[in-house]
Design an enzyme around this catalytic site. Sequence first.
Site, PDB file in Angstrom:
ATOM      1  CD  GLU A   1     -17.278   2.493   2.037  1.00 24.22           C
ATOM      2  OE1 GLU A   1     -16.525   2.368   3.017  1.00 24.22           O
ATOM      3  OE2 GLU A   1     -18.530   2.631   2.148  1.00 24.22           O
TER       4      GLU A   1
ATOM      5  CG  PHE B   1     -14.974  -1.403   2.910  1.00 21.75           C
ATOM      6  CD1 PHE B   1     -15.775  -2.423   3.375  1.00 21.75           C
ATOM      7  CD2 PHE B   1     -14.093  -0.807   3.806  1.00 21.75           C
ATOM      8  CE1 PHE B   1     -15.716  -2.852   4.698  1.00 21.75           C
ATOM      9  CE2 PHE B   1     -14.022  -1.222   5.125  1.00 21.75           C
ATOM     10  CZ  PHE B   1     -14.844  -2.247   5.575  1.00 21.75           C
TER      11      PHE B   1
ATOM     12  CG  HIS C   1      -6.068  -2.965   4.548  1.00 19.59           C
ATOM     13  ND1 HIS C   1      -5.407  -1.891   3.980  1.00 19.59           N
ATOM     14  CD2 HIS C   1      -5.897  -2.839   5.891  1.00 19.59           C
ATOM     15  CE1 HIS C   1      -4.859  -1.150   4.929  1.00 19.59           C
ATOM     16  NE2 HIS C   1      -5.128  -1.701   6.098  1.00 19.59           N
TER      17      HIS C   1
ATOM     18  CG  ASP D   1      -8.647  -5.069  10.956  1.00 18.75           C
ATOM     19  OD1 ASP D   1      -8.174  -5.020  12.106  1.00 18.75           O
ATOM     20  OD2 ASP D   1      -8.616  -4.110  10.171  1.00 18.75           O
TER      21      ASP D   1
ATOM     22  CB  SER E   1      -5.811   2.539   5.750  1.00 17.14           C
ATOM     23  OG  SER E   1      -6.093   2.473   7.123  1.00 17.14           O
TER      24      SER E   1
ATOM     25  NE  ARG F   1      -0.702  -0.597   4.907  1.00 16.34           N
ATOM     26  CZ  ARG F   1      -1.067  -0.109   6.089  1.00 16.34           C
ATOM     27  NH1 ARG F   1      -2.062   0.757   6.169  1.00 16.34           N
ATOM     28  NH2 ARG F   1      -0.468  -0.484   7.188  1.00 16.34           N
TER      29      ARG F   1
ATOM     30  NE  ARG G   1      -3.361  -3.812   8.974  1.00 16.88           N
ATOM     31  CZ  ARG G   1      -4.083  -4.125  10.046  1.00 16.88           C
ATOM     32  NH1 ARG G   1      -4.833  -5.215  10.039  1.00 16.88           N
ATOM     33  NH2 ARG G   1      -4.060  -3.374  11.116  1.00 16.88           N
TER      34      ARG G   1
END
Length: 316
Positions: free
Chosen positions: A60, A85, A111, A119, A39, A12, A169
């Site tokens: 989104e 998302f 991610h 998560d 993020s 990322r 991530r």
Amino acid sequence: MKFTYTEKKDTRSGFGAGLAELADKNQNVVALCADLIGSLKMEKFIEKAPERFIQVGIAEANMMCIAAGLTISGKIPFTGTFANFSTSRVYDQIRQSIAYSNKNVKICASHAGLTLGEDGATHQVLEDIGMMKMLPGMTVINTCDYNQTKAATLAIADFEGPVYLRFGRPVVPVFMPEDMPFEIGKGILLQEGTDVTIVATGHLVWESLVAAEELEKEGISCEVINIHTIKPLDNDIILKSVKKTGKIVTCEEHNYLGGLGESIAGMLAKNHPTRQEFVAVNDTFGESATPEQLMHKYGIDSEAVVKAVKRIMEKS
């Protein structure tokens, strides 16, 4: 060729570095984010071009529609949020507003896969490649390290049409050359071999190289190919390899249903039927744990690649 690394970085951050470079390089690039600036590593782009950044918030679906609208005026929108998302939450908007009308939107998804880690299953997405590759006209890219992610981010700005760019991530080895051009739709032969073809994408590229080195000690020669573009698939590089080795192992951080392995299996069925093993998540959701624990439990680490190669060799 032996691949080594001197540092680890998250992919990322490669996206963030590429986007920041685009802030200076291409005045038509616009960035949108769904409340995840840190993020997605978008801070440097905002510092350079605050007037070309839109904070949409936790909306989104709205972000995808805004991005589609921006293309009408010649802008090149890069949307940023988690892969889950970026796809399942907004699939209708992507299909109807972006893919159907071939809008020049770059859907940038962080991610992805199990390595989101702690998560847990609600945030880990293992079906996104399948969802996105089924959309007509959608280019699907899944990068392996920091350097390749940065190069891909720069490359898709010059590419006309909708793109799904998938990255992750965790920090992973940086092993691809910094100056290697990114060619959409062209796989990369990383290591020549004679006994079996290993085709990998994303984080599994490094795991496959580690596995190939272990297998070499046991006298098994592996040809390793990095398929960063899942759609369009580089049929030529895969066919050339399997015609030599006669066996293929496909490796991905994704459900085996709908992923890279199925794309390759379908292509081979039509062109050159070949014995195949899959290193992928076996039709299940993930859970909360460290990336390393999850990759091991769900059978997508270097150890799993070694086992898959041995299985296919035993069937020869």
